[in-house]
Each structure stands twice: as C-alpha cells, then as structure tokens.
Scaffold this motif. Structure first.
Motif, PDB file in Angstrom:
ATOM      1  N   ASP A 232      -4.463   7.097   0.235  1.00  0.00           N
ATOM      2  CA  ASP A 232      -4.133   5.680   0.274  1.00  0.00           C
ATOM      3  C   ASP A 232      -4.336   5.078  -1.108  1.00  0.00           C
ATOM      4  O   ASP A 232      -5.403   5.248  -1.721  1.00  0.00           O
TER       5      ASP A 232
ATOM      6  N   ARG B 186       0.972   5.214   1.165  1.00  0.00           N
ATOM      7  CA  ARG B 186       0.395   6.328   1.911  1.00  0.00           C
ATOM      8  C   ARG B 186       1.123   7.587   1.426  1.00  0.00           C
ATOM      9  O   ARG B 186       2.328   7.727   1.619  1.00  0.00           O
TER      10      ARG B 186
ATOM     11  N   CYS C   6       7.907   0.613   6.325  1.00  0.00           N
ATOM     12  CA  CYS C   6       7.618   1.839   5.575  1.00  0.00           C
ATOM     13  C   CYS C   6       8.892   2.317   4.911  1.00  0.00           C
ATOM     14  O   CYS C   6       9.883   2.609   5.589  1.00  0.00           O
TER      15      CYS C   6
ATOM     16  N   ASP D 215       0.843  -1.196   0.000  1.00  0.00           N
ATOM     17  CA  ASP D 215       0.000   0.000   0.000  1.00  0.00           C
ATOM     18  C   ASP D 215       0.875   1.242   0.000  1.00  0.00           C
ATOM     19  O   ASP D 215       1.993   1.239   0.548  1.00  0.00           O
TER      20      ASP D 215
ATOM     21  N   ASP E 237      -5.928  -5.438   5.142  1.00  0.00           N
ATOM     22  CA  ASP E 237      -6.010  -4.061   5.633  1.00  0.00           C
ATOM     23  C   ASP E 237      -4.853  -3.849   6.604  1.00  0.00           C
ATOM     24  O   ASP E 237      -4.868  -4.357   7.721  1.00  0.00           O
ATOM     25  N   TRP E 238      -3.839  -3.098   6.181  1.00  0.00           N
ATOM     26  CA  TRP E 238      -2.641  -2.953   7.004  1.00  0.00           C
ATOM     27  C   TRP E 238      -2.921  -2.274   8.338  1.00  0.00           C
ATOM     28  O   TRP E 238      -2.173  -2.465   9.315  1.00  0.00           O
ATOM     29  N   ARG E 239      -4.003  -1.534   8.443  1.00  0.00           N
ATOM     30  CA  ARG E 239      -4.327  -0.836   9.695  1.00  0.00           C
ATOM     31  C   ARG E 239      -4.733  -1.802  10.803  1.00  0.00           C
ATOM     32  O   ARG E 239      -4.713  -1.441  11.982  1.00  0.00           O
TER      33      ARG E 239
ATOM     34  N   CYS F 284      -8.910   9.188   0.287  1.00  0.00           N
ATOM     35  CA  CYS F 284      -8.118  10.310   0.777  1.00  0.00           C
ATOM     36  C   CYS F 284      -8.741  10.785   2.078  1.00  0.00           C
ATOM     37  O   CYS F 284      -9.899  11.212   2.098  1.00  0.00           O
ATOM     38  N   ASN F 285      -7.986  10.693   3.158  1.00  0.00           N
ATOM     39  CA  ASN F 285      -8.452  11.155   4.463  1.00  0.00           C
ATOM     40  C   ASN F 285      -8.020  12.609   4.638  1.00  0.00           C
ATOM     41  O   ASN F 285      -6.812  12.890   4.701  1.00  0.00           O
TER      42      ASN F 285
ATOM     43  N   TRP G 145      -0.204  10.648  10.072  1.00  0.00           N
ATOM     44  CA  TRP G 145       1.079  10.558   9.381  1.00  0.00           C
ATOM     45  C   TRP G 145       2.270  10.488  10.345  1.00  0.00           C
ATOM     46  O   TRP G 145       3.414  10.324   9.928  1.00  0.00           O
TER      47      TRP G 145
ATOM     48  N   CYS H 257      -4.231  12.859   3.321  1.00  0.00           N
ATOM     49  CA  CYS H 257      -3.491  11.594   3.346  1.00  0.00           C
ATOM     50  C   CYS H 257      -4.161  10.642   2.363  1.00  0.00           C
ATOM     51  O   CYS H 257      -5.279  10.181   2.601  1.00  0.00           O
TER      52      CYS H 257
ATOM     53  N   THR I 136       1.186  11.641   1.611  1.00  0.00           N
ATOM     54  CA  THR I 136       0.756  12.789   2.390  1.00  0.00           C
ATOM     55  C   THR I 136       1.109  14.058   1.632  1.00  0.00           C
ATOM     56  O   THR I 136       2.262  14.253   1.236  1.00  0.00           O
TER      57      THR I 136
END
Length: 318
Positions: free
Chosen positions: A277, A217, A249, A215, A238-240, A292-293, A298, A275, A219
């Motif tokens: 994804d 990320r 990372c 994935d 889902d990496w979260r 996009c959050n 971050w 942010c 920013t």
C-alpha cells in the motif's frame, strides 16, 4: 503432484486461485487445520499420519479430508491463506489450550515445514507482519517513508504531533477477533489534546498525515507486478473504512525501477508474494510507502483474474 491450499472453507481469494489451478488441470487439495475437530458425528474431521526416520529423510504419510486423500510426499507446493481458528470445545480451559498448542505445533508444524515451495512461508509472513520491520526495510530499500513514531510516552507523542501536524494514529494489528469475526481500527487523525496518561498502557503508532490524491495497491506474485490506483468518492482517510463497492480502481503505471525495489523488499523478508500500500502524493504524484501485507487481499481488484493466474503459475511450478 498436488497443490495444498491451507485455508478455511469460505475464502473467496483462495477460490480464485483454486479455480485457476483447476483450469490448468493441476490437482488441488484444500485443508483447514481447524477441521481436526469434528463438526458433527466425525464425518468432516481432518485426520493425518506422517512418519520420518529410518531410511527416509522427509515426512511421508497421508492427509484425509471429507472429500480428499493426499499423500504428504505428493505435495508440490503450499498456498497459505486464512485457516480457521481452532474449535476445541472441552469445558476445561487448560485442556482446550493444550489441544490447540499440540495441534499448532504438530499438524500446522508439519504443513508449514514441508520441503516444498510455500506461498508465503509462515515464518517469513510472521516476521514481515511487524510494522516496525516493514518501515525500516522499506526505508533501507529506498522507499519514501512518512515520519513515524512508535511510543507509549505521552510527552513524546504530544511533541511528535505538534511537530508533524496533522498526524494520524494506526493500530498495529487491529481489534481482537470477536465471535470468530476479525475486528478493525481504521486510521484516524489525532490531536495532542486527545491524548492522556492511558497512552502509557501499550504501544502506539503515530504517523504524519499525507496529502494524497489516492492510494496505490500493488500486488507482487513471484516477479509479476500488478498495480491499481484506488480512489474513494469522498476522499476517505482510510479507503478500507468505506463501501468497497464505491471504490474506483484503475490501472496504475509504475515509475521505472519501482518493480525491482518491490521484489528486493520481498526478498529481504523471504517472501514470494505481498500486497503493498502506497499513498499518492497530491502535489508530486510520488508513491509514499505505507505498508506491505504478506497475506493481503486482492480479489476485489480489476486484475484479480490475472493475479490468480500468477499464483497458479507459481504454485504449479512448485
């Protein structure tokens, strides 16, 4: 001229930005609107008074926290992060709801509409948080978007899953907060046999599962772009949902033109920070838009210090 940081006391991400501003010698005042309710005998309560009209065409007044006094007209920019929930504790539910609404429209309404730089403007954040708007804007900007269905129709859901198997389910906002803690519903695979008539109760988002190698990320702060490749040791869907200490990372080089597309996306929502994804296609290496959050995390990224510096640059300029 001070930077106003609107967030709760315990916010590691905001701490990084405040530290970067302090290192530049920029005055910073941290305010949590929820502190309008005293936590003890009243010593920690937030008080404010602002006035407009007569000869003035903008709000003038003062904010007082437990440790700071700030004139409203001396605010150069506002960083909106994660303020705490209202803590009104009157035994009558109607009184609590009335007090919370009045505080939201009065105090938060004042802070959210000061004629200065807002990162991000709350009304832009509210608009940009809607997943249907995100996906449509991303597709119109030129990003590749996975086949997606939003529905409460059981037949439509089963048909979509059969046609685009494998398919995952994603919640729009996650689980409701409980005891002041945010809940989460992770991305999960679904099968037509898993579904029943309860699908009709509310809206659901189904999306074609991507064969991904990792994935991304990304920013974006102002016009500065920071990209990281996120990999998990067991290839989580889902990496979260895993142990963040086990995430790998690494820096990610973006293809030509992608940074401009990211900024175009933000511009369409009126955002100055986001942010993003993306999933990294295993076969082609292409980046496929996920979301996009507009108020994403971050601080865990290897570029966190550089990102904080980018925020400080933006907020200092005002």
């Amino acid at each position: 001229m001070a930077v106003l940081v609107v967030t709760s006391l315990h916010d590691v991400t905001a701490d990084l930005v405040i530290t970067a501003l302090n290192e530049r010698g920029v005055p910073v005042v941290r305010v949590d609107p929820a502190d309008i309710v005293p936590t003890d005998a009243g010593s920690d309560a937030l008080s404010f008074a602002a006035q407009i009209g007569g000869a003035g065409d903008r709000w003038a007044g003062v904010l007082r926290t437990a440790s700071r006094v700030l004139e409203v007209e001396q605010i150069r920019s506002v960083y909106h992060r994660r303020p705490g929930p209202w803590r009104f504790a009157h035994p009558d539910r109607r009184v609590r709801e009335f007090a919370a609404r009045e505080a939201r429209h009065g105090l938060a309404g004042l802070l959210n509409h000061l004629p200065v730089l807002h990162v991000n403007p709350p009304k832009a954040t509210a608009w940009a948080e809607y997943k249907p708007a995100q996906l449509q804007t991303a597709a119109q900007t030129g990003f590749t978007v996975p086949a997606t269905l939003i529905t409460n129709d059981l037949r439509a859901a089963r048909t979509f899953i059969r046609e685009h198997h494998p398919v995952v389910y994603k919640s729009f906002r996650g689980a409701p907060p409980s005891d002041g803690r945010t809940g989460a519903i992770w991305t999960q695979r679904v099968d037509p046999a898993d579904l029943d008539e309860s699908v009709a109760v509310t809206a659901h988002l189904y999306q074609q599962e991507l064969d991904k190698s990792g994935d991304a990320r990304i920013t974006v702060v102002g016009r500065r772009v920071f990209a990281s490749l996120i990999e998990t040791p067991d290839g989580l869907l889902d990496w979260r949902s895993g142990d963040w200490d086990e995430l790998t990372c690494t820096s990610l080089e973006l293809p030509d033109g992608l940074a401009d597309m990211l900024c175009t996306y933000l511009d369409r929502f009126g955002l100055v920070f986001g942010c993003f994804d993306f999933a990294v296609d295993r076969r082609t290496g292409h980046l496929i838009f996920i979301e996009c959050n507009p108020n994403g995390q971050w601080a865990f990224l290897p570029d966190a210090d550089a990102i904080a510096d980018a925020f400080a640059t933006l907020l200092q300029a005002g």
